[in-house]
Design a protein around this motif. Structure first.
Motif, PDB file in Angstrom:
ATOM      1  N   UNK A  59       0.836  -1.192   0.000  1.00 23.38           N
ATOM      2  CA  UNK A  59       0.000   0.000   0.000  1.00 23.38           C
ATOM      3  C   UNK A  59       0.869   1.239   0.000  1.00 23.38           C
ATOM      4  N   UNK A  60       0.344   2.264  -0.634  1.00 29.35           N
ATOM      5  CA  UNK A  60       1.069   3.526  -0.664  1.00 29.35           C
ATOM      6  C   UNK A  60       0.609   4.394   0.505  1.00 29.35           C
ATOM      7  N   UNK A  61       1.579   5.055   1.124  1.00 24.93           N
ATOM      8  CA  UNK A  61       1.248   6.001   2.177  1.00 24.93           C
ATOM      9  C   UNK A  61       1.179   7.373   1.533  1.00 24.93           C
ATOM     10  N   UNK A  62      -0.005   7.975   1.584  1.00 21.70           N
ATOM     11  CA  UNK A  62      -0.166   9.276   0.956  1.00 21.70           C
ATOM     12  C   UNK A  62      -0.106  10.383   1.988  1.00 21.70           C
ATOM     13  N   UNK A  63       0.411  11.502   1.577  1.00 18.14           N
ATOM     14  CA  UNK A  63       0.436  12.660   2.472  1.00 18.14           C
ATOM     15  C   UNK A  63      -0.960  13.230   2.584  1.00 18.14           C
ATOM     16  N   UNK A  64      -1.328  13.623   3.784  1.00 16.38           N
ATOM     17  CA  UNK A  64      -2.620  14.251   3.997  1.00 16.38           C
ATOM     18  C   UNK A  64      -2.426  15.754   4.114  1.00 16.38           C
ATOM     19  N   UNK A  65      -1.200  16.151   4.455  1.00 13.19           N
ATOM     20  CA  UNK A  65      -0.908  17.573   4.639  1.00 13.19           C
ATOM     21  C   UNK A  65       0.160  18.023   3.649  1.00 13.19           C
ATOM     22  N   UNK A  66       0.293  19.325   3.588  1.00 11.08           N
ATOM     23  CA  UNK A  66       1.241  19.920   2.668  1.00 11.08           C
ATOM     24  C   UNK A  66       2.502  20.310   3.442  1.00 11.08           C
ATOM     25  N   UNK A  67       3.661  20.271   2.813  1.00 15.34           N
ATOM     26  CA  UNK A  67       4.861  20.728   3.499  1.00 15.34           C
ATOM     27  C   UNK A  67       6.113  20.153   2.882  1.00 15.34           C
ATOM     28  N   UNK A  68       7.158  20.146   3.685  1.00 20.29           N
ATOM     29  CA  UNK A  68       8.438  19.601   3.230  1.00 20.29           C
ATOM     30  C   UNK A  68       8.741  18.390   4.100  1.00 20.29           C
ATOM     31  N   UNK A  69       9.154  17.304   3.442  1.00 22.02           N
ATOM     32  CA  UNK A  69       9.502  16.120   4.219  1.00 22.02           C
ATOM     33  C   UNK A  69      10.777  16.446   5.009  1.00 22.02           C
ATOM     34  N   UNK A  70      10.616  16.680   6.295  1.00 18.47           N
ATOM     35  CA  UNK A  70      11.723  17.163   7.115  1.00 18.47           C
ATOM     36  C   UNK A  70      12.661  16.060   7.530  1.00 18.47           C
ATOM     37  N   UNK A  71      12.118  14.990   8.024  1.00 18.76           N
ATOM     38  CA  UNK A  71      12.988  13.939   8.536  1.00 18.76           C
ATOM     39  C   UNK A  71      12.326  12.572   8.387  1.00 18.76           C
ATOM     40  N   UNK A  72      13.105  11.625   7.898  1.00 15.76           N
ATOM     41  CA  UNK A  72      12.641  10.246   7.824  1.00 15.76           C
ATOM     42  C   UNK A  72      13.134   9.529   9.076  1.00 15.76           C
ATOM     43  N   UNK A  73      12.236   8.937   9.804  1.00 15.37           N
ATOM     44  CA  UNK A  73      12.614   8.328  11.089  1.00 15.37           C
ATOM     45  C   UNK A  73      12.748   6.812  11.009  1.00 15.37           C
ATOM     46  N   UNK A  74      12.134   6.218   9.998  1.00 17.49           N
ATOM     47  CA  UNK A  74      12.252   4.764   9.828  1.00 17.49           C
ATOM     48  C   UNK A  74      12.807   4.509   8.430  1.00 17.49           C
ATOM     49  N   UNK A  75      13.981   3.894   8.374  1.00 13.49           N
ATOM     50  CA  UNK A  75      14.656   3.690   7.095  1.00 13.49           C
ATOM     51  C   UNK A  75      13.900   2.690   6.243  1.00 13.49           C
ATOM     52  N   UNK A  76      14.033   2.852   4.911  1.00 12.89           N
ATOM     53  CA  UNK A  76      13.329   1.883   4.056  1.00 12.89           C
ATOM     54  C   UNK A  76      13.952   0.504   4.200  1.00 12.89           C
ATOM     55  N   UNK A  77      13.100  -0.489   4.072  1.00  8.15           N
ATOM     56  CA  UNK A  77      13.572  -1.860   4.277  1.00  8.15           C
ATOM     57  C   UNK A  77      13.351  -2.341   5.705  1.00  8.15           C
ATOM     58  N   UNK A  78      12.933  -1.449   6.611  1.00 10.53           N
ATOM     59  CA  UNK A  78      12.717  -1.866   8.000  1.00 10.53           C
ATOM     60  C   UNK A  78      11.472  -2.743   8.102  1.00 10.53           C
ATOM     61  N   UNK A  79      11.654  -3.889   8.724  1.00 13.29           N
ATOM     62  CA  UNK A  79      10.518  -4.811   8.888  1.00 13.29           C
ATOM     63  C   UNK A  79       9.897  -4.609  10.272  1.00 13.29           C
ATOM     64  N   UNK A  80       8.691  -5.069  10.395  1.00 14.33           N
ATOM     65  CA  UNK A  80       8.030  -5.098  11.698  1.00 14.33           C
ATOM     66  C   UNK A  80       7.782  -3.732  12.314  1.00 14.33           C
ATOM     67  N   UNK A  81       7.485  -2.744  11.466  1.00  9.76           N
ATOM     68  CA  UNK A  81       7.192  -1.414  12.001  1.00  9.76           C
ATOM     69  C   UNK A  81       5.751  -1.410  12.543  1.00  9.76           C
ATOM     70  N   UNK A  82       5.605  -1.116  13.845  1.00  9.10           N
ATOM     71  CA  UNK A  82       4.254  -1.157  14.407  1.00  9.10           C
ATOM     72  C   UNK A  82       3.351  -0.083  13.828  1.00  9.10           C
ATOM     73  N   UNK A  83       2.094  -0.428  13.653  1.00  8.93           N
ATOM     74  CA  UNK A  83       1.091   0.519  13.178  1.00  8.93           C
ATOM     75  C   UNK A  83       1.020   1.691  14.149  1.00  8.93           C
ATOM     76  N   UNK A  84       0.903   2.890  13.566  1.00 10.47           N
ATOM     77  CA  UNK A  84       0.791   4.141  14.321  1.00 10.47           C
ATOM     78  C   UNK A  84       2.115   4.660  14.887  1.00 10.47           C
ATOM     79  N   UNK A  85       3.238   3.996  14.577  1.00  5.73           N
ATOM     80  CA  UNK A  85       4.537   4.581  14.922  1.00  5.73           C
ATOM     81  C   UNK A  85       4.792   5.792  14.007  1.00  5.73           C
ATOM     82  N   UNK A  86       5.508   6.772  14.542  1.00 13.87           N
ATOM     83  CA  UNK A  86       5.863   7.923  13.710  1.00 13.87           C
ATOM     84  C   UNK A  86       6.976   7.484  12.762  1.00 13.87           C
TER      85      UNK A  86
END
Lengths: 379, 467
Positions: free
Chosen positions: B46-73
């Motif tokens: 599934x694609x995660x779509x932005x709901x708000x407008x702005x600049x992507x400031x910081x990525x906190x979970x690197x791509x490829x990370x498994x087991x990311x809990x739902x609702x984590x930032x």
């Protein structure tokens, strides 16, 4: 080539076999041919530009705002679904906004609307409040059905919105029945009955077409052809032809195919359809060529279409971007005005999300209410 | 404050997933609706779509990370005009927020569970079925009428009384009814209100349901209830459930009527009894009268009722005559049974044509010294259990009689209610007399064997009386 395009043009409109109807719609057919041939060489945006010249600014901005409201509302709903605040089924309308917004601008308070389960956009377009719709999605007391219906089952008698039906095609006889009741009551109203390209292969759709034409019922059947019935493309479900506007031909119901990604094209065709039906000539079919950007429901892996296909629609045909461009190009609106609309819509949606999370769950006593109407109360 | 982008769930059952890919990178401008990232579960992408407008400031979970809990930032979005400096300490904040989040989630989880437990405990009791008062004893003049005439009069009177009432179905107007129940109606009320439909049960049932949602009061005739199976979705999903699904906004005043059950030698597809099918459905009322007086009074009540009512008639009863109160005000309440023969030794519960057979059986039993009480249920939903229980307190024995099949039938329901509400008064197990568990055969002898006869009721009554 000329012959082919001529054939194609005439095929895009299937007329009633009723001689009277044919007579009255003859000039319109001609003018439509004209507009089709004149648009053939133009880009969709250019065609919208032509149409926009005949529409006043207030209406253009209203259409823009209503489409944007649906878009932002649905994005928010998708996000809240992702957060576990909305459960079960949630069918988003993103991409198809021009259809309901364009058609709603053609009808009045006399007229009713009924659709199936991809229905949030229809509700907002009829003027139902974002708060109540969102709170129904979260299953709360403040929802339109007190939390008992959910995404697929909302109604508003005040807005003459009759659902919100979960069984594909079942809303078609119901909409036909609402039109029947309007005619029976000798009211001026008509019923816009929406169905998808998936529903057009249900038998009850044709049972409805037959009765509606037989009894000249004031109903417009709006086929939202977004090319996929869940994961099955129209090519894999429709025999002989993928065009659906002529599905009423056997019943003498005129049909028209419309660019459903252009809100002004929808409005133009809608006015003609509504005029025909309000003239007592019986039902009318509109096929809206549209597209949903999101999956059928939230858990749709969308393996049945390519990302490029979706991306192409979004970048080249988005109904909201297109109207925005038209507004700016023709200097009908300033950037700042559109930003103001963005802000307003964002606020409505933000408030709705908040309301939907803060509204309490329905009281347990609601479990057993609304199963029956008390006879005495109604007498 | 930067906007937090959370790990979404694909479905309410998903708890974690893989962050497969970041489509936008830090520093990218983002508009609402833009795809930010892709997530995967074993079921879908599934694609995660932005709901708000702005600049992507910081990525906190690197791509490829498994087991990311739902609702984590998973990322922070800077709003228009927001400085990147507001991201400082984001990592720590994220760690804290994740922890806090988890705690909150746990709290929420446990409080939700507690809430659920509470609401289970606090689950309201079902509404006490309000048993209506029985119709008053009629001591005025009566006239002898067939069930057919009584039904016709009921419709005619209600058509006169309420402009919103109309009749629709196959052959109801010009042909005057396949079984002549609508005789004379077209002549009096005209084609606007007495409407011949094409043979299109699914369609006209849905059309009538829509008309009723808009405020009309349709009477839909099925030439026989066997054809209602074509329309079952509209009856159940549209008519019965819409009031509830709309939170009480959309009413469905509508009557579905027609002959039900076996006629004579019409074989399996034209002989089914649908009593238990419809009685199963909350939102429907189900009525199945025997006498002409009840047929008239109940049909008038059904037409005035603000709910969908299934009105099950019987072809063989159409021609039978009964005394009917000679008045236009004769109403019989839905939901009230009637003791048609008082007795003290055994209670026979029946409806529709089986009431006549039960009365025949009672006469035979009387010859043997068994005094049977016969109850005509008249309504199957709501079911007047109080009248049956009262009777059983007296007789201590129950036989139910119906033409339909035994499995999950009305008799099964009666037996269950007796277990729950009259167990202490029972001196024998409840006996069910039903149609044979086969599609109805055509051959005269087999048909007779398949349908319950008075002698079957006599035998069952003897059984429960241990005679």
């Amino acid at each position: 080539m000329a012959t082919k395009s001529g054939q194609e043009r005439s095929r895009k409109r299937s007329d009633s076999s009723d001689p009277e109807a044919a007579k009255t719609s003859a000039p319109k057919r001609a003018s439509s041919k004209q507009s089709k041939s004149s648009t053939r060489s133009k880009s969709p945006t250019a065609r919208q530009g032509d149409l926009a010249k005949g529409v006043d600014k207030e209406l253009l901005l209203k259409l823009y705002e209503e489409m944007l409201l649906i878009r932002r509302f649905e994005e928010k709903a998708g996000q809240m679904y992702g957060m576990g605040l909305i459960g079960g089924f949630c069918h988003l309308y993103i991409g198809q906004e021009a259809v309901v917004v364009g058609l709603q601008s053609c009808i009045t308070d006399d007229d009713a609307v009924v659709t199936s389960y991809r229905d949030h956009g229809h509700m907002l377009a009829t003027g139902m409040e974002a708060n109540g719709v969102m709170a129904e999605l979260t299953g709360r007391k403040g929802g339109y059905s007190k939390g008992k219906g959910g995404s697929m089952h909302m109604f508003s008698r005040k807005r003459k919105f009759f659902g919100g039906h979960g069984i594909v095609g079942a809303q078609v006889p119901i909409g036909t029945g609402i039109a029947f009741a309007m005619k029976y009551n000798e009211e001026p109203g008509i019923c816009l009955t929406y169905l998808g390209d998936g529903a057009v292969n249900q038998g009850q759709v044709y049972e409805s077409f037959n009765m509606a034409s037989l009894w000249k019922l004031p109903v417009v059947y709006v086929i939202e052809n977004n090319k996929y019935g869940m994961g099955t493309s129209i090519e894999r479900s429709a025999a002989h032809s993928t065009e659906l506007y002529n599905r009423g031909q056997a019943y003498g119901i005129p049909g028209v195919q419309v660019d459903g990604m252009d809100v002004l094209a929808v409005r133009e065709a809608g006015l003609e359809a509504v005029d025909y039906v309000k003239g007592g000539k019986g039902p009318y079919i509109m096929e809206m060529l549209t597209y949903r950007y999101r999956g059928h429901s939230m858990s749709d892996p969308a393996k049945y279409r390519t990302r490029e296909e979706v991306q192409k629609m979004r970048t080249e045909h988005d109904p909201i971007d297109r109207l925005r461009e038209t507004l700016l190009e023709q200097k009908r609106a300033k950037e700042e005005e559109l930003k103001e609309i963005d802000r307003r819509v964002k606020e409505i949606v933000g408030d709705a999300a908040e309301f939907a999370q803060n509204s309490p769950e329905p009281d347990p006593s609601e479990l057993y209410t609304d199963v029956y109407v008390e006879a005495q109360a109604a007498e | 404050m930067p906007i937090e982008v959370l790990m979404p769930a694909l479905s309410p059952t998903m708890t974690e997933g893989k962050l497969a890919k970041w489509v936008k990178q830090e520093g990218d401008q983002v508009s609402a609706g833009d795809v930010l990232a892709e997530i995967e579960t074993d079921k879908a992408t599934m694609e995660v779509e932005a709901v708000d407008e702005g600049v992507l400031g910081k990525i906190l979970v690197a791509e490829g990370t498994e087991g990311v809990p739902v609702n984590d930032v998973i990322a922070l979005l800077l709003e228009e005009g927001e400085e990147a400096s507001s991201l400082e300490g984001a990592d720590e904040r994220q760690a804290a927020s994740v922890e806090g989040e988890t705690e909150a989630a746990e709290d929420e989880g446990s409080s939700q569970k507690a809430e659920q437990a509470r609401s289970t405990l606090a689950a309201p009791e079902g509404p006490k079925e309000a048993i209506p008062e029985p119709e008053p004893e009629w001591d005025g003049p009566t006239k002898k009428q067939t069930v057919r005439e009584a039904l016709r009069d009921a419709m005619a009177e209600e058509l006169r009384r309420d402009e919103r009432v109309f009749v629709m179905g196959e052959e109801v107007a010009e042909y005057e009814g396949a079984y002549k129940v609508t005789q004379g109606l077209l002549k009096e009320f005209g084609p606007k209100r007495i409407i011949d439909t094409p043979i299109t049960e699914h369609g006209f049932t849905g059309l009538a349901a829509g008309a009723s949602m808009y405020g009309l009061r349709p009477i839909v005739e099925f030439m026989t209830f066997n054809f209602s199976m074509q329309a079952m979705d509209q009856i159940i999903n549209s008519s019965a459930k819409t009031l509830y699904m709309s939170g009480g906004q959309i009413e469905n005043p509508i009557v579905f009527r027609g002959p039900n059950g076996a006629a004579a030698r019409v074989a399996a597809q034209h002989s089914q009894c649908f009593a238990s099918w419809f009685a199963h459905i909350p939102g429907l009322k189900v009525v199945s009268p025997w006498s002409a007086a009840d047929a008239k009074g109940l049909l008038k009540s059904a037409i005035r009722d603000p709910n969908p009512v299934i009105f099950l008639e019987n072809e063989i009863l159409y021609g039978q005559s009964f005394e009917v109160p000679d008045t236009e005000d004769w109403l019989v309440p839905i939901g009230k049974a009637k003791v048609v023969r008082p007795g003290s030794d055994v209670t026979i519960v029946a409806f529709s044509i089986m009431v006549g057979k039960a009365l025949e059986a009672a006469e035979k039993l009387a010859e043997e010294g068994i005094d049977a009480e016969v109850i005509d249920l008249r309504s199957l939903r709501p079911l007047d259990t109080a009248t049956i229980v009262e009777s059983v307190k007296k007789t201590n024995r129950v036989v139910s009689a119906e033409e339909g099949w035994s499995v999950a039938g009305i008799g099964s329901e009666i037996a269950a209610i007796m277990m729950e509400q009259a167990f202490d008064w029972l001196d024998a197990p409840v006996r069910r007399v039903t149609g044979a568990d086969v599609p109805l055969p055509y051959a005269a002898n087999l048909e007779k064997l398949a349908l319950p006869q008075p002698d079957d009721i006599v035998e069952a009554a003897r059984d429960v009386c241990y005679r």
